[in-house]
Design a protein around this motif. Structure first.
Motif, PDB file in Angstrom:
ATOM      1  N   LEU A   1      16.081  70.120  82.666  1.00 34.20           N
ATOM      2  CA  LEU A   1      15.240  70.707  81.462  1.00 34.20           C
ATOM      3  C   LEU A   1      15.697  70.055  79.728  1.00 34.20           C
ATOM      4  O   LEU A   1      15.299  70.201  78.534  1.00 34.20           O
TER       5      LEU A   1
ATOM      6  N   ASN B   1      13.717  68.016  77.706  1.00 30.57           N
ATOM      7  CA  ASN B   1      12.437  67.828  77.461  1.00 30.57           C
ATOM      8  C   ASN B   1      12.603  68.743  76.898  1.00 30.57           C
ATOM      9  O   ASN B   1      12.682  70.136  77.138  1.00 30.57           O
TER      10      ASN B   1
ATOM     11  N   VAL C   1       9.774  72.682  76.592  1.00 34.08           N
ATOM     12  CA  VAL C   1      10.290  73.675  77.336  1.00 34.08           C
ATOM     13  C   VAL C   1      10.095  74.517  76.747  1.00 34.08           C
ATOM     14  O   VAL C   1      10.965  74.389  74.999  1.00 34.08           O
TER      15      VAL C   1
ATOM     16  N   VAL D   1       6.765  72.984  81.382  1.00 31.47           N
ATOM     17  CA  VAL D   1       7.922  72.278  82.223  1.00 31.47           C
ATOM     18  C   VAL D   1       6.805  70.802  82.992  1.00 31.47           C
ATOM     19  O   VAL D   1       5.589  71.772  83.636  1.00 31.47           O
TER      20      VAL D   1
END
Length: 517
Positions: free
Chosen positions: A232, A235, A238, A209
């Motif tokens: 998240l 992303n 991650v 993260v």
């Protein structure tokens, strides 16, 4: 007369103070002289290259010896290359390790008052996993950043996720973050901003993260861990690793929120099982799964149920060093890479299942030139016979070596037969879809020391194998979890229960599609 007595008294006080000062100096000088010094070097027995190491040192009184200036934890400390030990006279016993790919060294030394000795300890490597493309990692380390690289070198660890935040604290609160990725030595890397959410629903580890998650204000049941997962989604880097025993595991799986399942977690300790299970974990049947070994087997059994539901997901490992007495990488996952080491490639191949989880034995599988995570296929009505082979290295005596098929032991292999057959195991036969893996368990009564390859999958025809028993296992689990939720009636409770209703529907659908017992 009175004045003379006062002067005599003052002179006596001065003399006493001088004597006390002189005595203190003599005592300090004597204490300094009483110590001995040992200059210790650690090298590879073959290359003579300097090594970092972890040392367990016991002093003449039978107590662990702390050493200033190096990372200490519980009964051990770690150092890089050379160590200068200034110690009181006496006999010291030690145990030295430099990662699980080297033999353990143990012995003793004696220091006399005023001694100054030089000693070089040679460590013998019995397996080189990286040379065969297998790179070690640990998803949960919680140590001081200044010490991480020393610790990784001492444990021969290539990837580490250092946890800077959890439900109690955020080490970066109010501080600049900078680049969260640190790379050193060409083939070692660690992430500064790892963390975890561990509440009533169990533990989920977050790796890679870019900023700490605000889990410190979360209540035991609200918001759901899924709310942080959703933050998240954009992303792709991650990685989310869920404890196998987490109460909310069926919910997280149903929402596609898990990238790997931790089957060797912080509660599996080098000196035995932790006194308490992981936070928010579903307890095992105490009669079937007793003690530290029982908890470890329970985590594996849950993972096998997932695989039996046709869910393809890799296992992973986390030592919890710093939160437990484990050294970093005690529980570790090896990931196979083609070519040179790369941090991003390591995570990509972990997600693809090219893994081996261990806290002891070293398995390098050779299954018809395929890696764990691969899928063997055949047309409907055909069968497959797969040849399994491996290299096995170990410091501990192996209690048993097994090939597991669909969660059951298909073959148990004696080590002398393994050697005689040059690492080849009996072939494994499939008439229908399923999966298989290899497990080795060491003979260490105080804990559960094992190695487990990631699963290989078999697909015959269009249908994966789905076990009705395993689907029922998770379907019942969802109801048990929902009944235990402790939230007062209202919007928050309704929101959480709705998530579990969706999870119920997911597992009911799998149950209805089951095609095996």
């Amino acid at each position: 007369m009175v004045g003379g007595d006062v002067r005599k008294l003052r002179n006596l006080v001065r003399l006493t103070m001088i004597l006390i000062g002189a005595s203190a100096c003599l005592a300090a000088s004597s204490a300094q002289a009483a110590k001995g010094v040992l200059h210790l070097k650690v090298v590879d027995s073959e290359t003579k290259a300097p090594l970092s190491a972890r040392m367990h040192l016991v002093n003449p009184r039978g107590n662990r010896q702390r050493i200033p200036g190096v990372p200490n934890l519980d009964d051990h400390f770690s150092f890089t290359g050379e160590l200068h030990l200034e110690l009181a006279p006496g006999r010291y016993t030690f145990e030295m390790e430099t990662g699980p790919e080297y033999r353990t060294r143990s012995g003793y030394f004696e220091l006399k008052s005023g001694d100054e000795d030089n000693t070089t300890l040679e460590m013998t490597r019995f397996v080189d996993m990286a040379a065969d493309g297998w790179w070690s990692g640990d998803l949960f380390v919680q140590r001081g950043e200044i010490d991480i690289e020393t610790l990784m070198l001492a444990e021969d660890l290539h990837v580490a996720v250092n946890h800077a935040w959890d439900n109690k604290q955020n080490a970066y609160e109010g501080k600049p973050v900078g680049d969260p990725l640190a790379i050193f030595g060409g083939d070692r890397a660690w992430w500064r901003l790892g963390g975890r959410d561990e509440r009533a629903g169990g533990r989920m580890i977050f790796a890679n993260v870019d900023a700490p998650l605000a889990v410190q204000s979360a209540k035991p049941e609200y918001p759901s861990t899924l709310s942080f997962v959703n933050e998240l989604k954009s992303n792709a880097r991650v990685h989310r690793a869920a404890d196998a025993t987490a109460w909310d595991l069926p919910l997280w799986i149903a929402q596609d929120a898990v990238d790997s399942v931790v089957i060797a977690g912080p509660e599996l300790e080098s000196k035995g099982g932790a006194a308490k299970p992981a936070p928010g974990s579903r307890p095992a049947d105490r009669l079937l799964y007793r003690g530290a070994q029982g908890r470890a087997r329970w985590a594996q059994q849950i993972y096998f149920h997932l695989l039996n539901c046709g869910i393809r997901i890799p296992p992973s490992a986390a030592s919890g060093s710093g939160a437990t007495s484990n050294p970093p990488g005690y529980n570790r996952v090896y990931v196979h890479l083609d070519g040179e080491f790369s941090y991003d490639a390591w995570w990509r191949e972990l997600a693809a299942g090219r893994v081996m989880v261990t806290n002891g034995p070293m398995i390098r599988p050779f299954v018809e030139n395929r890696l764990p995570g691969d899928v063997f296929t055949a047309s409907a009505g055909e069968s497959l016979e797969i040849e399994v082979a491996l290299n096995l290295g170990t410091r501990d005596k192996i209690a048993y070596l097994e090939v597991l098929k669909n969660g059951q032991v298909e073959h148990e292999v004696r080590l002398d037969d393994l050697v005689k057959n040059q690492g080849r195991l009996p072939k494994i036969h499939f008439d229908e879809s399923g999966w298989f893996l290899v497990r080795a368990v060491a003979e260490v009564p105080e804990t559960y020391r094992f190695a487990l390859t990631g699963p290989y999958y078999v697909q015959i025809g269009d249908q994966p194998r789905i076990s009705k028993t395993s689907a029922q296992f998770f379907y019942d689990w969802v109801f048990e979890r929902a009944a235990a939720i402790q939230l007062e009636a209202g919007d928050q409770r309704n929101e959480i229960l709705e998530m579990h209703r969706e999870s119920r529907d997911f597992w009911r659908d799998i149950f209805e599609r089951a095609n095996a017992p």
